[in-house]
Design a protein around this motif. Sequence first.
Motif, short mmCIF file in Angstrom:
data_model
loop_
_atom_site.label_atom_id
_atom_site.label_comp_id
_atom_site.label_asym_id
_atom_site.label_seq_id
_atom_site.Cartn_x
_atom_site.Cartn_y
_atom_site.Cartn_z
N LYS A 118 0.83 -1.21 0.00
CA LYS A 118 0.00 0.00 0.00
C LYS A 118 0.87 1.25 0.00
O LYS A 118 0.62 2.20 -0.76
N GLN A 119 1.88 1.24 0.85
CA GLN A 119 2.75 2.41 0.94
C GLN A 119 3.51 2.63 -0.35
O GLN A 119 3.68 3.75 -0.82
N ASN A 120 3.98 1.52 -0.97
CA ASN A 120 4.70 1.61 -2.25
C ASN A 120 3.82 2.24 -3.32
O ASN A 120 4.27 3.11 -4.08
N LEU A 121 2.57 1.78 -3.38
CA LEU A 121 1.66 2.29 -4.40
C LEU A 121 1.36 3.77 -4.16
O LEU A 121 1.39 4.57 -5.10
N TYR A 122 1.10 4.11 -2.91
CA TYR A 122 0.80 5.51 -2.58
C TYR A 122 1.99 6.41 -2.85
O TYR A 122 1.85 7.50 -3.42
N ASN A 123 3.19 5.96 -2.46
CA ASN A 123 4.40 6.75 -2.72
C ASN A 123 4.63 6.95 -4.21
O ASN A 123 5.06 8.02 -4.65
N TYR A 124 4.31 5.90 -4.99
CA TYR A 124 4.47 5.99 -6.43
C TYR A 124 3.56 7.07 -7.00
O TYR A 124 3.97 7.89 -7.84
N LEU A 125 2.32 7.10 -6.53
CA LEU A 125 1.36 8.09 -7.01
C LEU A 125 1.77 9.51 -6.60
O LEU A 125 1.64 10.45 -7.39
N ILE A 126 2.24 9.66 -5.37
CA ILE A 126 2.69 10.97 -4.91
C ILE A 126 3.83 11.48 -5.78
O ILE A 126 3.84 12.63 -6.21
N ASN A 127 4.78 10.59 -6.05
CA ASN A 127 5.92 10.99 -6.89
C ASN A 127 5.47 11.27 -8.31
O ASN A 127 5.94 12.22 -8.95
N ASN A 128 4.53 10.47 -8.81
CA ASN A 128 4.02 10.65 -10.17
C ASN A 128 3.22 11.93 -10.33
O ASN A 128 3.09 12.45 -11.44
N TYR A 129 2.69 12.43 -9.22
CA TYR A 129 1.86 13.63 -9.29
C TYR A 129 2.69 14.91 -9.26
O TYR A 129 2.15 16.00 -9.47
N LYS A 130 3.97 14.80 -9.04
CA LYS A 130 4.81 15.99 -9.06
C LYS A 130 4.75 16.63 -10.45
O LYS A 130 4.61 15.91 -11.46
N ASP A 143 -1.36 2.61 -23.51
CA ASP A 143 -0.94 3.44 -22.38
C ASP A 143 -2.02 4.47 -22.08
O ASP A 143 -1.96 5.62 -22.51
N ASN A 144 -3.03 4.04 -21.34
CA ASN A 144 -4.16 4.92 -21.07
C ASN A 144 -4.54 4.85 -19.59
O ASN A 144 -3.81 4.28 -18.77
N CYS A 145 -5.70 5.38 -19.24
CA CYS A 145 -6.11 5.44 -17.83
C CYS A 145 -6.27 4.06 -17.23
O CYS A 145 -6.13 3.89 -16.02
N ALA A 146 -6.59 3.06 -18.05
CA ALA A 146 -6.79 1.69 -17.55
C ALA A 146 -5.47 0.93 -17.46
O ALA A 146 -5.17 0.30 -16.44
N THR A 147 -4.67 0.97 -18.52
CA THR A 147 -3.41 0.22 -18.50
C THR A 147 -2.48 0.74 -17.41
O THR A 147 -1.70 -0.04 -16.85
N ARG A 148 -2.56 2.02 -17.09
CA ARG A 148 -1.73 2.58 -16.02
C ARG A 148 -2.11 1.99 -14.66
O ARG A 148 -1.25 1.83 -13.79
N ILE A 149 -3.38 1.69 -14.45
CA ILE A 149 -3.82 1.05 -13.21
C ILE A 149 -3.13 -0.30 -13.06
O ILE A 149 -2.61 -0.65 -11.99
N LYS A 150 -3.15 -1.06 -14.13
CA LYS A 150 -2.49 -2.38 -14.14
C LYS A 150 -0.99 -2.23 -13.88
O LYS A 150 -0.42 -2.94 -13.03
N ASP A 151 -0.35 -1.33 -14.61
CA ASP A 151 1.10 -1.18 -14.51
C ASP A 151 1.55 -0.72 -13.13
O ASP A 151 2.52 -1.24 -12.57
N VAL A 152 0.84 0.25 -12.56
CA VAL A 152 1.22 0.78 -11.25
C VAL A 152 1.02 -0.29 -10.17
O VAL A 152 1.84 -0.42 -9.26
N THR A 153 -0.06 -1.07 -10.28
CA THR A 153 -0.31 -2.14 -9.32
C THR A 153 0.79 -3.19 -9.38
O THR A 153 1.25 -3.70 -8.35
N LYS A 154 1.23 -3.52 -10.58
CA LYS A 154 2.31 -4.49 -10.74
C LYS A 154 3.62 -3.97 -10.13
O LYS A 154 4.35 -4.71 -9.48
N ILE A 155 3.88 -2.67 -10.34
CA ILE A 155 5.10 -2.08 -9.79
C ILE A 155 5.07 -2.10 -8.26
O ILE A 155 6.04 -2.47 -7.60
#
Length: 391
Positions: A118-130, A143-155
């Motif tokens: 959870k923390q990894n995913l949240y940190n990723y989003l915070i950094n991505n929102y810069k 590479d759209n709003c859906a595929t990014r959900i899959k990719d970020v979850t995998k990361i």
Amino acid sequence: MVKKLRFLLLVVSSFIYGQQITLSNTAEISVLTVGPGTSLNDAFGHSAFRIKDPNNRLDVVYGYGEYDFDAPNFYLKFARGKLNYLLSKDSFSRFYQVYVYFNRTVKEQVLNLSQSEKQNLYNYLINNYKPENRGYLYEFFFDNCATRIKDVTKIATKNSIKFNLPKAYTPKTFRSLIYNNVNKNTWGSLGIDMALGAVIDRKATPEEQMFLPENIYKFFEAATKKDGTPLVKKSNIIFTKRPTNISNNFFSSPLFVLGMIALVIIFITYKDFKNKKQTQWLDITLFSFTGLIGILILLLWFATDHTGTHQNYNLLWAFALNILMIGQLVNKKPKTWFIKYVKFLIIMLCLLTLHWIIGVQVFAVGLIPLLIALFIRYIYLVKYYATLNNQ
């Protein structure tokens, strides 16, 4: 004064982005799936992450799909496939209110993640929102709003997810998947079928099917983690679309409108045949229209970064060189080679039919009447010009 304000904004923004929130044990991360809307641009739905942590008074939604309207040359970049889309952030309450207002179903899947994931995913989003990271080059299929959900979850889970096939899964082409969301006999579908080429008529792999938000929902429901536990802890429907009357007026559909135009073309051709003459304005209109459409298709194929517009065999009927033949149409007696050119156009229409039958590319249903009318008109022009040259 202006410099001081800029400095103050820089300090404040740095403070905001520099804050690192540690999620509590009560935190939940879920995937939100929004149902289709009424217009073409929202016909495929939307996906987003929800970060909910009551202990930190946090309930925000991150979604990859916001237009960057401040980008210079916005429309040109959009057309060329070079426009950056943005990661958006909003409060859940506002996100919910927007989609309730537009009457779009919202479903939620709470992810079964460890505290570190959870923390990894949240940190990723915070950094991505810069500001320097928010933009990404949008690509409808990959590479759209859906595929990014899959990719970020995998990361966030360090690739520990296994995407199993959902129930009732069937292999489909990209175009068939689009048809699931757009009626074939609509102007939106006609535009899609004319703009996108044979590359989308290949079978999409199971993971590639996740370019659609609804398929993200289905695949996440069936997904498991490395230890065999389900990826989704619980699912619920936050808002169900209210019943509405869908107006589907056949008389404004492409098949009807282009059918009427085709009948006019065939009727004029019949009158020309009876009177042994040529209606020049009709041929100039047809050659101009097909030529301009052909040029647009070539530009989409070779002058943009859109991968879906490649290998577009609509060029077999919308032939770009037609625009250069206007001069021959206005001549009292066209060159002999022009008769061969019109015969070539007839062959091209036959090739289009073959491509459609063997499945190389699927063409718009609404075009059928127009293609038949073009075929009849070209055959008449060959006969008319041959007779004219023999006089």
